[in-house]
Design a protein around this motif. Structure first.
Motif, short mmCIF file in Angstrom:
data_model
loop_
_atom_site.label_atom_id
_atom_site.label_comp_id
_atom_site.label_asym_id
_atom_site.label_seq_id
_atom_site.Cartn_x
_atom_site.Cartn_y
_atom_site.Cartn_z
N CYS A 1 0.83 -1.22 0.00
CA CYS A 1 0.00 0.00 0.00
C CYS A 1 0.85 1.26 0.00
N CYS A 2 1.79 1.34 0.94
CA CYS A 2 2.56 2.59 1.02
C CYS A 2 3.49 2.72 -0.19
N LEU A 3 4.00 1.60 -0.69
CA LEU A 3 4.85 1.67 -1.88
C LEU A 3 4.06 2.17 -3.08
N LYS A 4 2.84 1.65 -3.22
CA LYS A 4 1.99 2.10 -4.33
C LYS A 4 1.85 3.62 -4.28
N ALA A 5 1.55 4.14 -3.09
CA ALA A 5 1.32 5.58 -2.95
C ALA A 5 2.61 6.38 -3.13
N VAL A 6 3.64 6.01 -2.42
CA VAL A 6 4.87 6.80 -2.44
C VAL A 6 5.52 6.77 -3.82
N CYS A 7 5.57 5.60 -4.43
CA CYS A 7 6.25 5.50 -5.73
C CYS A 7 5.45 6.18 -6.84
N THR A 8 4.13 6.03 -6.85
CA THR A 8 3.38 6.70 -7.92
C THR A 8 3.36 8.21 -7.70
#
Lengths: 674, 674
Positions: B393-400
């Protein structure tokens, strides 16, 4: 198809009923008085009510070429109306300014992707007014004012932007024929980017290297006719065209231009400043000092554009968030809450509203300062000019960067529907982000301010007293950079930001000094660029908050108690949001504890809660008509879903059940049994 | 028109000559081995060399409708090619995956504004594979695989996105006829947004509230035929169409869909999980526990898309900055320097290059973790599943978020020419920013991670030992949050970020506890949302740096000394840039002095200088062909100005000297003598 009702959405009405202040009172402040509000509405209506403009057409579905043609059609309606209105109002320069100011945002409803005539008055006519001598003025100005000719300003080249000294276009004087011969010696010398140039204008001010008697005399302005007035074909030796599709501004008609031995008469070099005698002797201007006036003036308007842009985006996101319902906060709640109930949503929207007001204060303040300092200049005093220039540079960068960032935050706050073109955010963003580059690229702008700050810091080190806007550097030097405890009043927050700015400037100054041992001062400055950018940003935050404080202190003396609360909370929100976003800078130079930060966080949450009941009143108070807001999510009536549906129905794909591509491509593919 | 030469630009050649490592060695690492590189190039060439695609056409000049038609035409070439290649390679699922992986970036050269068939395999077929029982599989899967039918996945409604429990579409079982009756009871119940739905697909998986025996049994999936296979007309009772223009994805053909008593057979409810007997008795699935697997899997791919997006943008900006010359550093320098010489420019570009590599490490790592944890699940162990879900979840948000931000920073770094559509940044940004909203809106994603972090912190407070990814919370609790002195090694930087993350989580935890005295835990959590977002971001930075360190420690064991230096510097740049961007968080929880910060600043400047001679090697090593880069500013040969010129010549406005709007509108206006 569903039956579509268009009364005011009840959720939005419920919000408006909670507003405790007089919205019209706010609007009157925002536009500088009730008369100005009436005038604004009248002018806006004068343009927008014209049925021949066909504003219901969604031009975003057109092809690139069709968009251009429609933009020309609309401009050829708007400009005659404008000239007519100007005469009706009285025909003065002030009347003209009034209309142009109004059109800056009304045009967003008419030419969403930019105006193909914009530079005729904005740059071509203005440059003639500034740089032509009397004889030239009397020849050209009437033609400009009556739109007998249309012009633009051609400076930037394919290979040259910021550093104009290296422009390659040449204008060589031929004393035998008393003509200038214009040439484009290389591909990189093509004029590239001027707005309206591609297929619209027939004249241009061309900036070119003047050659006379075998010597280069630097960049000078020339009036060049580039298209025939009867046929619109390019004049002999002229190559002109469209630079092609862009991220935005699709109907600005940015163009390219090249010259192959194009001859123009002697009288077409604008000679108010530099002069050339008919025999080809170059005469430098008496006062070679750069006049920053025009640039500062343009930036005042750019900050006003930021205010319009951000107020539009904030209006859309606020209204939508009070209608859209999503995700229960308590798991067993039967009804989903308005998304504005989510604290993270408030945090995306309310600081943007506060910024609109603070930036508006700043724009007004900068305009006054510009007038004061121009006046001082006419009296021979230039002491405050560098500070004003530095201020206008960092404001241009910080405010346009923020407008672009904010409009995207607000679009994303509207979720999937924000991604619809009909949400209106896309055009807003394209205009906002273009401003990050034009009229001075933002990094270059910040470095200009930083140069002033470093100079000022050196002076402060030498015990010299500085001008008012950087007086905080004197304070910092006097106390030897010693940290002071954080004081959480609004003025205390300002002092903390001043300490952070001064601390960063001091650090960059020190690093330049260290690097100067091995490098030239310019190289050392380049190597310190990253820190210098931050110096300029922090200085800008100081100026913005200081102006916000001073202006709002004045405003609250003159408004009703309810509106006073609003302004106090605007300042509170702006200051706290600001300081929390630069805690890293603050902690390096102020004695601030984790408990202080905790308290600020709680104040942030508290002031967002205050805003919860005022936000709709403030954005309604920006008084943007539905046409100007131009958003299915942001209409006054809040009928979001009905609007989205109606807008979708305009898609050309929906005018037929089956698109021809089914028969041409899709059916053969599906039936091929691969 | 100038003569246009197309050899390698000498400025760019000069840069390449300075590269000290073997670029092909880097490429082999990036794609997982030399065989994979060859395969990648082969598949890419197989698609891109097809002349019938007509890739030289600049589709950005077309109208909305023409763009759609061209997209269908191209898809009807690409998909048969794809199915053919699949058979040639061997026809396995692995072969299919290989092609699809490759098409994820090759498609950007073919369908810049999105693929109107994308969801057929990506969502429609995959959902059938996951949710159909054996009988349904054997009926539907062959038709899907052979593209006899085309389908999409219809979940989101006009009024409902994130919170799917409140979807309004109904499917009422009629046991008399053994059919489901589908209805769209309100405007907000219209299916809205599904890709490919508007005018392309003839089938959809429809998510609807199942009603049987007068009771609602929640959201279930149904296969619905929406268009006739022969005529492509909507089936009786179906309203379907295009949702209209968007910020991007113009050829994805997102659509709407409504039902008026549409009857589908009993066998069309997908019944692998929940079941309905023919008499209408609803049978809950045995394992009602949510399966996060698919979501995590999708996010692995989203991070890979981020890598492709950012690598493309970095390639463009790096090459352009080594060709473009502007603004002398020393005032008397005769030649303007390459803009990459400006430190501020390096700072815009090089951290983006480092991030591409770190994110690539993370994507690989997440894929492995996903496989491990899926395997553990089959063995009945779910201990690590929540941590994996929170991480994804956090990777999806931070990376996009970062991909969108970075592509804009890089576009702005290319100044005016970055604003040209032909620069390629616009399409890159539109794709990047769409990913901030789809597959889980980013704020919602971060709050999901935060919930896991708060739970974990509570456990740590209770002395429970946590799973590996949040073990740093145990450390923090053990030392009672006591600050430790900053250690400037890379692992020391990681510890500092861990301390900042743990400190923020501890603070949010405390604030929720305080608020719980007056509010429900959910309300308290909502009120703490701003801090919770930051918790999740900081946790994500911890995971990214940790993975970067561990992966690069492994990589440097297996590469040549010259490439080892590159990877070490990538890690150094990533870590220092990271920590300097979160100084505010660090200073609250780590004993870091201003002298420490000064040292980090100097290290940042030093590592940028290292990158100065490696950057072109790294971006060349990303091995993106000119077609995939799709940018006039970013071609391998560096002939920027020639490319820009050629692209401009494609503008439809340049196909004629004078546009018809001159005769229609402009001339009458200019001659009217207002």
């Amino acid at each position: 198809m569903p039956a579509i009702s268009k009364t005011i959405n009840k959720d939005l009405k419920e919000e408006r009923d909670k507003v405790k202040f007089n919205i019209e009172e706010f609007t009157n402040w925002f536009y500088g008085g009730s008369e100005k509000v009436l005038e604004k509405r009248k002018i806006e209506n004068y343009f927008l009510s014209d049925k021949s403009l066909n504003l219901e057409t969604d031009t975003s579905y057109l092809s690139y070429k069709e968009k251009y043609e429609e933009a020309i059609r609309r401009s050829c309606i708007v400009y005659p109306k404008m000239l007519k209105l100007h005469q009706e109002l009285g025909g003065t320069e002030e009347d003209f300014r009034k209309i142009m100011d109004n059109l800056r945002y009304t045009m967003s409803a008419i030419q969403k992707e930019g105006n193909p005539f914009m530079l005729h008055f904005g740059m071509f006519t203005v440059t003639i007014m500034n740089l032509a001598n009397d004889e030239q003025l009397s020849e050209w100005l009437p033609k400009c004012v009556n739109c007998e000719i249309l012009g633009t300003y051609a400076q930037t080249e394919l290979g040259h932007g910021t550093f104009i000294k290296k422009l390659e276009t040449t204008a060589t004087y031929d004393p035998k024929t008393k003509e200038f011969v214009l040439n484009t010696p290389t591909l990189t010398a093509y004029k590239w980017w001027p707005g309206n140039l591609g297929h619209t204008v027939n004249h241009a001010i061309v900036m070119a290297q003047l050659y006379t008697k075998g010597e280069c005399c630097g960049i000078q302005p020339f009036i060049v006719q580039i298209r025939d007035l009867e046929t619109h074909k390019p004049m002999p030796g002229i190559t002109v065209g469209d630079i092609g599709n862009k991220v935005g501004f699709q109907t600005v008609n940015n163009g390219f231009l090249a010259f192959n031995n194009v001859r123009i008469p002697y009288k077409n070099m604008l000679m108010k400043s530099s002069k050339l005698s008919e025999d080809g002797t170059f005469i430098k201007p008496k006062n070679a000092k750069q006049n920053y006036g025009t640039m500062v003036f343009v930036r005042v308007y750019m900050i006003m554009d930021v205010v319009v842009n951000m107020s539009r985006a904030a209006t859309i996101a606020t209204r939508y968030s009070m209608v859209r319902r999503q995700s229960p906060i308590n798991p067993n709640d039967e009804v989903e809450p308005k998304i504005i109930e989510h604290m993270t949503q408030q945090y995306k929207i309310f600081p943007a509203i506060a910024k609109v007001i603070i930036y508006k204060c700043m724009a007004d303040n900068l305009r006054n300062l510009y007038q004061q300092i121009t006046l001082e200049g006419t009296k021979g005093s230039f002491e405050r000019a560098p500070e004003l220039h530095a201020l206008s540079c960092c404001l241009k960068a910080v405010c346009t960067n923020d407008a672009a960032k904010t409009t995207e935050i607000l679009r994303l706050a509207c979720g999937g529907h924000g991604f619809l073109n009909s949400s209106g955010f896309a055009d807003n963003y394209k205009n906002a982000t273009a401003a990050q580059t034009y009229e001075g690229e933002n990094t270059v702008m910040l470095l200009q301010t930083a140069r002033f700050l470093i100079k000022s810091f050196t002076k402060a080190k030498n015990g010299e007293k500085l001008t008012e806007g950087v007086f905080y550097l004197n304070d910092f030097v006097k106390r030897n950079g010693k940290r002071e405890p954080f004081d959480d009043s609004i003025r205390g927050i300002l002092r903390a930001i001043q300490a952070a700015a001064a601390g960063k400037i001091s650090s960059a100054w020190k690093h330049i000094e260290e690097k100067k041992k091995f490098l030239t001062v310019e190289e050392a400055t380049n190597q310190t660029g990253i820190e210098l950018i931050r110096c300029a940003e922090l200085h800008c935050y100081v100026c913005l908050l200081q102006t916000g404080i001073e202006e709002i202190e004045q405003i609250i003396k003159n408004v009703s108690p309810a509106l006073r609360e609003v302004f106090k909370n605007v300042l509170e929100l702006y200051a706290i949001d600001n300081v929390l976003n630069m805690i890293g800078d603050i902690l390096q130079h102020v004695d601030m504890t984790n408990a202080d930060i905790d308290k600020l966080q709680k104040r942030l949450e508290a002031v967002l809660t205050f805003f919860r009941s005022s936000a709709i009143g403030i954005v309604d108070g920006f008084d943007l008509s539905d046409a100007v807001v131009s958003s299915t999510l942001g209409t006054y009536d809040g009928n979001v879903y009905e609007n989205i549906f109606e807008a979708a129905m305009k898609s050309p794909l929906n005018q037929e059940d089956v698109n021809k591509s089914f028969h041409l491509y899709l059916k053969p593919f599906l039936k091929s049994n691969l």
